[in-house]
Motif scaffolding. Sequence first.
Motif, PDB file in Angstrom:
ATOM      1  N   SER A   8       0.934  -1.212   0.175  1.00  0.00           N
ATOM      2  CA  SER A   8      -0.026  -0.065   0.031  1.00  0.00           C
ATOM      3  C   SER A   8       0.901   1.404  -0.077  1.00  0.00           C
ATOM      4  O   SER A   8       0.684   2.312  -0.733  1.00  0.00           O
ATOM      5  CB  SER A   8      -1.000   0.148   1.380  1.00  0.00           C
ATOM      6  OG  SER A   8      -1.657   1.227   1.286  1.00  0.00           O
ATOM      7  N   THR A  11       2.476   1.768  -3.409  1.00  0.00           N
ATOM      8  CA  THR A  11       1.522   2.195  -4.322  1.00  0.00           C
ATOM      9  C   THR A  11       1.286   3.564  -4.047  1.00  0.00           C
ATOM     10  O   THR A  11       1.062   4.508  -5.200  1.00  0.00           O
ATOM     11  CB  THR A  11       0.111   1.460  -4.081  1.00  0.00           C
ATOM     12  OG1 THR A  11       0.197   0.138  -4.371  1.00  0.00           O
ATOM     13  CG2 THR A  11      -0.963   1.788  -5.056  1.00  0.00           C
ATOM     14  N   ARG A  12       1.024   4.369  -3.156  1.00  0.00           N
ATOM     15  CA  ARG A  12       0.909   5.650  -2.731  1.00  0.00           C
ATOM     16  C   ARG A  12       2.107   6.480  -3.133  1.00  0.00           C
ATOM     17  O   ARG A  12       1.994   7.421  -3.674  1.00  0.00           O
ATOM     18  CB  ARG A  12       0.624   5.740  -1.332  1.00  0.00           C
ATOM     19  CG  ARG A  12      -0.677   5.584  -0.482  1.00  0.00           C
ATOM     20  CD  ARG A  12      -0.999   6.195   0.788  1.00  0.00           C
ATOM     21  NE  ARG A  12      -0.229   5.660   1.636  1.00  0.00           N
ATOM     22  CZ  ARG A  12      -0.358   4.361   2.426  1.00  0.00           C
ATOM     23  NH1 ARG A  12      -1.610   3.824   2.198  1.00  0.00           N
ATOM     24  NH2 ARG A  12       0.410   3.982   3.490  1.00  0.00           N
ATOM     25  N   ILE A  14       4.113   5.640  -5.570  1.00  0.00           N
ATOM     26  CA  ILE A  14       3.988   5.783  -7.091  1.00  0.00           C
ATOM     27  C   ILE A  14       3.051   6.671  -7.574  1.00  0.00           C
ATOM     28  O   ILE A  14       3.391   7.373  -8.482  1.00  0.00           O
ATOM     29  CB  ILE A  14       3.970   4.142  -7.661  1.00  0.00           C
ATOM     30  CG1 ILE A  14       5.185   3.436  -7.421  1.00  0.00           C
ATOM     31  CG2 ILE A  14       3.627   4.327  -9.123  1.00  0.00           C
ATOM     32  CD1 ILE A  14       4.994   1.857  -7.627  1.00  0.00           C
ATOM     33  N   THR A  15       1.783   6.420  -6.964  1.00  0.00           N
ATOM     34  CA  THR A  15       0.737   7.488  -7.325  1.00  0.00           C
ATOM     35  C   THR A  15       0.765   8.804  -7.071  1.00  0.00           C
ATOM     36  O   THR A  15       0.573   9.593  -7.830  1.00  0.00           O
ATOM     37  CB  THR A  15      -0.590   6.887  -6.806  1.00  0.00           C
ATOM     38  OG1 THR A  15      -0.856   5.476  -6.918  1.00  0.00           O
ATOM     39  CG2 THR A  15      -1.762   7.656  -7.070  1.00  0.00           C
ATOM     40  N   GLY A  16       1.483   9.052  -6.073  1.00  0.00           N
ATOM     41  CA  GLY A  16       1.697  10.381  -5.442  1.00  0.00           C
ATOM     42  C   GLY A  16       2.799  10.883  -6.270  1.00  0.00           C
ATOM     43  O   GLY A  16       2.852  12.314  -6.775  1.00  0.00           O
ATOM     44  N   THR A  17       4.032  10.318  -6.682  1.00  0.00           N
ATOM     45  CA  THR A  17       5.367  10.681  -7.377  1.00  0.00           C
ATOM     46  C   THR A  17       4.507  11.232  -8.681  1.00  0.00           C
ATOM     47  O   THR A  17       4.815  12.170  -9.426  1.00  0.00           O
ATOM     48  CB  THR A  17       5.988   9.775  -7.339  1.00  0.00           C
ATOM     49  OG1 THR A  17       6.606   9.428  -6.380  1.00  0.00           O
ATOM     50  CG2 THR A  17       7.145  10.312  -8.455  1.00  0.00           C
ATOM     51  N   ALA A  18       3.623  10.339  -9.296  1.00  0.00           N
ATOM     52  CA  ALA A  18       3.146  10.353 -10.764  1.00  0.00           C
ATOM     53  C   ALA A  18       2.490  11.753 -10.495  1.00  0.00           C
ATOM     54  O   ALA A  18       2.323  12.592 -11.579  1.00  0.00           O
ATOM     55  CB  ALA A  18       2.348   9.360 -11.185  1.00  0.00           C
ATOM     56  N   MET A  19       1.565  12.010  -9.645  1.00  0.00           N
ATOM     57  CA  MET A  19       0.475  13.125  -9.944  1.00  0.00           C
ATOM     58  C   MET A  19       1.529  14.415  -9.424  1.00  0.00           C
ATOM     59  O   MET A  19       1.073  15.320 -10.445  1.00  0.00           O
ATOM     60  CB  MET A  19      -0.425  12.797  -8.485  1.00  0.00           C
ATOM     61  CG  MET A  19      -1.333  14.076  -8.290  1.00  0.00           C
ATOM     62  SD  MET A  19      -2.306  13.979  -6.767  1.00  0.00           S
ATOM     63  CE  MET A  19      -0.982  14.076  -5.571  1.00  0.00           C
TER      64      MET A  19
END
Length: 202
Positions: A8, A11-12, A14-19
């Motif tokens: 988890s 995932t956060r 990777i998602t936060g970095t992408a955003m």
Amino acid sequence: MSKSTSTSNKTRLITGTAMLTAVGVVLQYLEISIPIVPSFIKLDFSDLPELIGAFAYGPVAGIVICLLRNLIHMAVSQSGFVGELSNFILGAVFAGVAGLIYNHKKTKANALIAGTVGALAMASVSWLSNYFLIYPLYYSVLGFPEEAVLAMYQAILPKVKSIAQALVVFNVPFTLVKGLISVAISAVIYKPLSPLLHGREK
């Protein structure tokens, strides 16, 4: 830490970095010309997402965000990639230094200290990187004569006699102020964004 928790967190991250990278790419397009500096120096706020990323996920994440947004921006580069190289060097110093300091003590006061020290480091490095790497690349790769670049500074301040002096008078203060603006904005928006970045409820 359980396997599900570790997954988890990744995932956060990777998602936060992408955003944050996506926001940085958009902000890099929103450039503002400032009359008190030569026209090729423009103000943007693309360092803000990597600073927030460094606070949220650590200095490496901030540097990765800076790298990714500049790699993406290379697709529309108008500087032969020299501008993106400069942007990455300075942004990486800013996010890296700020993230390292903030990681030792994650308080609002230390975030301001970390951001300020990061901005000072970025401004200091800007003189070195511009004088020894970036401007020579502009001269050789893009074919802009040193005399022509100096003339653009002299059009604003005739007393400037060299590129080295011009960088001290114009670029270093500009870079410092640019960094401090990002620090001020992050102080306002980081706390409201933190639950989203960390996957927590407000």
